[in-house]
Design a protein around this motif. Sequence first.
Motif: not given
Length: 157
Positions: A2-6, A8, A107, A109, A129-130, A133, A137
């Motif tokens: 899955s995609d990660y968050a670039p 947070i 952050r 990043e 990832q969801e 992440t 957060q």
Amino acid sequence: MSDYAPLIEESVEIAAPPATVWALVTDLPRMATWSPQVKRTFVRKRPIQQGTTALNINQDGFKIWPTRSTVTEFEPHSRFAFTVKENNAVWSFTLEPTATGTRLVQRRETPNGISSLSNTLVDRVFGGQERFTGMLQQGMRETLQRIKSEVERDAAS
């Protein structure tokens, strides 16, 4: 995978000047006091400054893992950042003076992406990832609120 968050990011207003907040956010061994994920940090060089390295012990439930980091930005009362070697993530605190004190921004990043090993571990061990992440957060929110509470409690004493 899955995609990660670039990116947070979370922030909080603290009723104290940046110098007071700075003293806390740059005290890496105390991060375990505020962060729900960091259990212990060992710093290799004091005083903490650009280039300082640390070993962090992190925990999520029964999962415990070490990370190594290097302080990459150290602008007193303004910006503090470190890069985690295992996954290339940059964690930072930015302090902005306000009319009533300080706006503290935390952050995570990933300007150079996340390592493939980290992506694989997050997907296979940490629930994807969801979920990961979301955990990061929520941890940032808790960390910032705990820092705020400590600073404001000490200022009131």
